[in-house]
Write an enzyme that holds these catalytic residues in place. Sequence first.
Site, PDB file in Angstrom:
ATOM      1  CB  THR A 177      29.168  39.028  45.988  1.00  0.00           C
ATOM      2  OG1 THR A 177      30.412  39.635  45.708  1.00  0.00           O
ATOM      3  CG2 THR A 177      28.344  38.924  44.722  1.00  0.00           C
ATOM      4  NE  ARG A 205      38.067  41.771  41.265  1.00  0.00           N
ATOM      5  CZ  ARG A 205      37.108  41.180  41.961  1.00  0.00           C
ATOM      6  NH1 ARG A 205      36.144  41.887  42.517  1.00  0.00           N
ATOM      7  NH2 ARG A 205      37.100  39.870  42.117  1.00  0.00           N
ATOM      8  CG  ASP A 208      32.380  36.685  40.073  1.00  0.00           C
ATOM      9  OD1 ASP A 208      33.053  37.409  40.844  1.00  0.00           O
ATOM     10  OD2 ASP A 208      31.355  36.084  40.433  1.00  0.00           O
ATOM     11  CB  THR A 228      28.888  34.807  46.124  1.00  0.00           C
ATOM     12  OG1 THR A 228      29.669  35.684  46.931  1.00  0.00           O
ATOM     13  CG2 THR A 228      28.450  33.610  46.962  1.00  0.00           C
ATOM     14  N   GLY A 229      31.970  34.472  45.827  1.00  0.00           N
ATOM     15  CA  GLY A 229      33.252  33.914  46.271  1.00  0.00           C
ATOM     16  C   GLY A 229      34.399  34.658  45.628  1.00  0.00           C
ATOM     17  N   GLY A 231      36.086  35.873  42.793  1.00  0.00           N
ATOM     18  CA  GLY A 231      35.633  36.098  41.425  1.00  0.00           C
ATOM     19  C   GLY A 231      36.557  35.549  40.367  1.00  0.00           C
TER      20      GLY A 231
END
Lengths: 311, 311
Positions: A177, A205, A208, A228-229, A231
């Site tokens: 992201t 889907r 976030d 980021t990461g 979600g």
Amino acid sequence: MKKIAIIVHGGAGPDSPFIRTHIKGYREGLKNSVEAAYLILRENGKAVDAVEAAIKVLENNTLFNAGRGSAINAKGEIEMDACIMDGASKKSGAVSIIKNVKNPISVAKAVMLNTNYKYLGAHGALDFAKKINMELEPDSYFIAEHQFDEYTKIKMEAFDSNGELAEEEINQRMHGTVGAVALDQEGNIAAGTSTGGAPYCKEGRISDSSMIGIGTYANNQTCAVSCTGDGEYLMEGVIAHSISSVMAYKNRGVAAACKEVIKIENKGVQGDMGVIAIDSKGNIAIEFNCDRMHRAWKKGNEKTVTKIYKD
Amino acid sequence: MKKIAIIVHGGAGPDSPFIRTHIKGYREGLKNSVEAAYLILRENGKAVDAVEAAIKVLENNTLFNAGRGSAINAKGEIEMDACIMDGASKKSGAVSIIKNVKNPISVAKAVMLNTNYKYLGAHGALDFAKKINMELEPDSYFIAEHQFDEYTKIKMEAFDSNGELAEEEINQRMHGTVGAVALDQEGNIAAGTSTGGAPYCKEGRISDSSMIGIGTYANNQTCAVSCTGDGEYLMEGVIAHSISSVMAYKNRGVAAACKEVIKIENKGVQGDMGVIAIDSKGNIAIEFNCDRMHRAWKKGNEKTVTKIYKD
């Protein structure tokens, strides 16, 4: 020249052979992104426009999981999410599960500027993008070789194992992201985030990244944040707005607030998390709880700094 | 019996002749919703299940803008959003712009319980609902007479005026989003919200109701909140999570936090806002800035209270 600053990220998560092989390309991509935004800020452009410019560079780069190079979902398709927020007006725009637009961040900006809505999804978002003549690309444009390899690999594993891999299983080996936060000469801040989602995720889907307060938030009174990461963990913690709230209600600085939310409030969380943040005085903060976070920044006349791993 | 409580809402906004004509039906609907949830709580059921039950009753009632009776968008279609969150685990599930499912709140609960995702949209959400055998209905089921009249009226106005009404203009004369918050005997709280969106809105417009931290939020440590009103303003203020943050970081009670966010932080905001909230000790709060908020509640063995206008 008044204080200006830009920070960008290109995802946070575990290290991988792919990242190590392409580290030069990643560094170059991050640097180009920072410099595209910096040019705008230097010429007295707006923070919102700098954020858009930074993210477009990363969306156009196949190494990052946003725009071209997005993750391929379990249906073999690419659906993208993006969000932008202006800290001066607290206006925002977002799109989710949008297909075929070259730069989802620009559609999000148009939602913010040219509609009374804040969030459009799926066909309605694409229809809007077409109406305002946003640049479109065919499906093939978005599919990068390494993402197709990843998709095929997961599909084969599914075939080899149980006939079918549970679509509900999230696979996020390839976090990438992208996001940016900026401060302009007027003292306004802005944040934006764009993603191609998670590899082999279920169709529809929503990540976030497109959610105000979760992946993206900006408010001149506190900070501009892009996350980021993993979600789903970022949603659980309402991370971007938590950082802003810690500043507003506990009177913390931006760096202390990021640390408090990522390292204390969410200590022990099993998901990867990374944040970049800036306040209207030009203080910047970067915090992550995993192996690496692709990131770069430039403050005032200082040189661009580019980092992938921990210091 | 340990402390249990349920609050439901059926939208907040301006008064209207339609509301005055149907006030008895609205009161009955709210009461039935409260009592469906109360039966579950009394039998030691979970707050999450009570919230789902309350919202299903309102989704099945054409007077409310959720499920059957949803607002019709500019394309003549119905797209629905819903979200549910469990304050004990902070897990949540949501669907946006979903069609044809009788009870969007139940699909949201299934997303929470049966997937590793938190948020599914459009075709992906419908596909999931079909896979788990959620009850579906044809388009005609969802269209209520008064919503069709409203749709036709706006369309005629568009025809009479400029050939075409700007799709981007939000028309929210008929706020009727529904929501519920509950406390169960285990001391766990939950929140849920469901909506049919805004009349004659653009296809693909995603509402605040489905967004964690905006329209819906629950956390045993602070409160469970469901919001209603002008969605785009609720997004700007990140209302549900703001209330939770004021409790967490400023150490306010639930009623004081709701008042602070709605009446102080968002004083002067040009949009309608209404919130219901509960904490794990059974304190409840209702706050709104407009003519009326359809609401009802029941605490312990007390009688059900139903209200439409200000006290």
